[in-house]
Scaffold this active site. Structure first.
Site, mmCIF file in Angstrom:
data_model
loop_
_atom_site.group_PDB
_atom_site.id
_atom_site.type_symbol
_atom_site.label_atom_id
_atom_site.label_comp_id
_atom_site.label_asym_id
_atom_site.label_seq_id
_atom_site.Cartn_x
_atom_site.Cartn_y
_atom_site.Cartn_z
ATOM 1 N N THR A 128 -8.639 3.456 7.912
ATOM 2 C CA THR A 128 -9.866 2.664 7.809
ATOM 3 C C THR A 128 -10.051 1.855 9.097
ATOM 4 O OG1 THR A 128 -9.238 2.489 5.497
ATOM 5 C CG2 THR A 128 -11.153 1.220 6.200
ATOM 6 N N ARG B 72 -9.257 8.260 -1.491
ATOM 7 C CA ARG B 72 -10.286 8.642 -0.510
ATOM 8 C C ARG B 72 -11.118 9.793 -1.039
ATOM 9 N NH1 ARG B 72 -9.008 6.469 4.985
ATOM 10 N NH2 ARG B 72 -10.847 7.602 5.614
ATOM 11 N N GLU C 48 -8.428 0.673 -3.549
ATOM 12 C CA GLU C 48 -9.377 0.725 -2.423
ATOM 13 C C GLU C 48 -10.246 1.957 -2.583
ATOM 14 O OE1 GLU C 48 -7.342 0.925 1.274
ATOM 15 O OE2 GLU C 48 -6.219 -0.890 0.905
ATOM 16 N N HIS D 284 -5.430 3.789 -1.989
ATOM 17 C CA HIS D 284 -6.783 4.155 -1.563
ATOM 18 C C HIS D 284 -7.070 5.574 -2.021
ATOM 19 C CE1 HIS D 284 -9.745 4.346 2.140
ATOM 20 N NE2 HIS D 284 -10.322 4.687 0.997
ATOM 21 N N HIS E 148 -3.908 -4.558 7.572
ATOM 22 C CA HIS E 148 -4.069 -3.344 8.379
ATOM 23 C C HIS E 148 -3.198 -3.424 9.630
ATOM 24 C CE1 HIS E 148 -5.546 0.386 9.955
ATOM 25 N NE2 HIS E 148 -6.088 0.588 8.780
ATOM 26 N N GLU F 32 -11.049 -9.181 2.292
ATOM 27 C CA GLU F 32 -9.817 -8.828 2.988
ATOM 28 C C GLU F 32 -10.189 -8.687 4.454
ATOM 29 O OE1 GLU F 32 -7.216 -5.869 1.316
ATOM 30 O OE2 GLU F 32 -6.425 -5.354 3.297
ATOM 31 N N ASN G 139 0.864 -1.187 0.000
ATOM 32 C CA ASN G 139 0.000 0.000 0.000
ATOM 33 C C ASN G 139 0.901 1.238 0.000
ATOM 34 O OD1 ASN G 139 -1.425 2.261 1.063
ATOM 35 N ND2 ASN G 139 -3.073 0.897 1.666
ATOM 36 N N HIS H 275 1.012 5.991 1.900
ATOM 37 C CA HIS H 275 1.769 6.780 2.873
ATOM 38 C C HIS H 275 2.902 7.570 2.226
ATOM 39 C CE1 HIS H 275 -0.819 4.763 5.589
ATOM 40 N NE2 HIS H 275 -0.495 3.633 5.009
ATOM 41 N N ARG I 177 -7.008 12.901 0.705
ATOM 42 C CA ARG I 177 -5.995 13.357 1.671
ATOM 43 C C ARG I 177 -4.593 12.844 1.317
ATOM 44 N NH1 ARG I 177 -7.655 9.960 7.046
ATOM 45 N NH2 ARG I 177 -9.676 10.884 6.588
HETATM 46 N N1 PXP Z 1 -5.956 -2.938 3.604
HETATM 47 C C1 PXP Z 1 -6.891 -1.964 3.621
HETATM 48 C C2 PXP Z 1 -8.253 -2.290 3.097
HETATM 49 C C3 PXP Z 1 -6.588 -0.669 4.089
HETATM 50 O O1 PXP Z 1 -7.544 0.295 4.101
HETATM 51 C C4 PXP Z 1 -5.278 -0.402 4.525
HETATM 52 C C5 PXP Z 1 -4.928 0.985 4.979
HETATM 53 O O2 PXP Z 1 -5.067 1.896 3.947
HETATM 54 C C6 PXP Z 1 -4.336 -1.441 4.469
HETATM 55 C C7 PXP Z 1 -4.698 -2.700 4.028
HETATM 56 C C8 PXP Z 1 -2.922 -1.231 4.884
HETATM 57 O O3 PXP Z 1 -2.852 -0.873 6.228
HETATM 58 P P1 PXP Z 1 -1.479 -0.329 6.821
HETATM 59 O O4 PXP Z 1 -1.129 0.904 6.085
HETATM 60 O O5 PXP Z 1 -1.788 -0.135 8.255
HETATM 61 O O6 PXP Z 1 -0.450 -1.419 6.580
#
Ligand code: PXP
Length: 257
Positions: free
Chosen positions: A110, A54, A79, A52, A205, A160, A16, A19, A58
């Protein structure tokens, strides 16, 4: 169509890259580029890229998604919330996967899974529209049998499982909650496979190199989506090493930089 990962060693890793965009948006500048980051992750061995878009934009921006799609060599897992705006964007971009997530403006991330059981009819037609464009659909849910039944009923290709509560408990070293949440994820995986052995079960997550191995070792987990901790690791070891180190941690191995 994606075939199911039947590897006995470790699940696939979806990175992901939200960040990276968060860092960019903190200053409202043009760097660091999440598209360039996605390509580095792929080169390092990531099996897919998750991002994602959003509603409040953001971190990831529309232009990132459009620019990234033709450049990816693995696959895009977009996402998004179940809105008309996002449906239009997904139908235009045609990511290989869409993961439907709940979204609240005031949340930091999330925070919980989708309540599918409460919106089956709506989700069914939403998923059908995505399927019509050749997009496979995953639903981000809490590890609960009622949500799994509802996800299968809606025609989702995958679920998921939200690992947030497990991950939080590992940070506070709360052993009884760690065990309880780990068991919920394991039992939810077993339950989903008992209903449909071909169903794809992903998880994610809050996973880190320190807490990922037990989750990666649950038989039947196809892919883990990991972002925040991996991008944080990249500050110290570089992005390529951070991907490789996470893959090693998923297999319970040390990674030497
Ligand atoms: N899976 C989903 C559906 C998410 O919304 C997120 C966070 O955006 C992640 C995985 C990844 O989470 P993290 O950034 O905490 O590893």
């Amino acid at each position: 169509m994606m075939t199911k990962n039947v590897s006995a060693t470790a699940p696939l890793l979806g990175v992901n890259i939200d960040h990276v965009a968060t860092l960019r948006q903190a200053r409202g500048v043009t760097y660091p580029d999440p598209v360039a980051a996605a390509l580095v992750c792929e080169q390092a061995g990531a099996d897919g890229i998750t991002l994602h878009l959003r509603e409040d934009r953001r971190h990831i921006l529309d232009a990132d998604v459009y620019r990234m799609k033709p450049l990816l060599k693995t696959r895009m897992n977009l996402e998004m919330a179940t809105t008309n705006e996002m449906l239009e964007i997904a139908l235009e971009i045609k990511p290989e996967w869409v993961c439907l997530v709940p979204e609240r403006r005031e949340e930091l991330t999330t925070e919980g899974g989708l309540d599918i059981a409460g919106q089956v009819d709506n989700l069914k037609s939403y998923i059908e529209a995505l399927h019509g464009a050749g997009i496979q659909v995953s639903l981000f849910i809490d590890p609960e049998p009622t949500q799994i039944d509802a996800a299968i009923h809606c025609g989702a290709d995958a679920i998921e499982l939200h690992t947030g509560k497990y991950s939080e408990a590992t940070l506070s070293q709360d052993e009884s909650t760690i065990n309880k949440e780990y068991n919920r994820i394991k039992q939810a995986t077993e339950y989903a496979l008992s209903v449909n052995n071909e169903f794809i079960i992903n998880a994610g997550h809050g996973l880190t190199r320190a807490n990922v191995h037990p989750i990666a070792s649950i038989p039947g987990i196809h892919e883990l989506n990991i972002g925040h901790a991996l991008i944080a690791d990249s500050v110290f070891m570089g992005l390529e090493n951070a991907v490789k180190a996470m893959q090693a941690a998923m297999q319970g191995k040390e990674y030497q930089v």
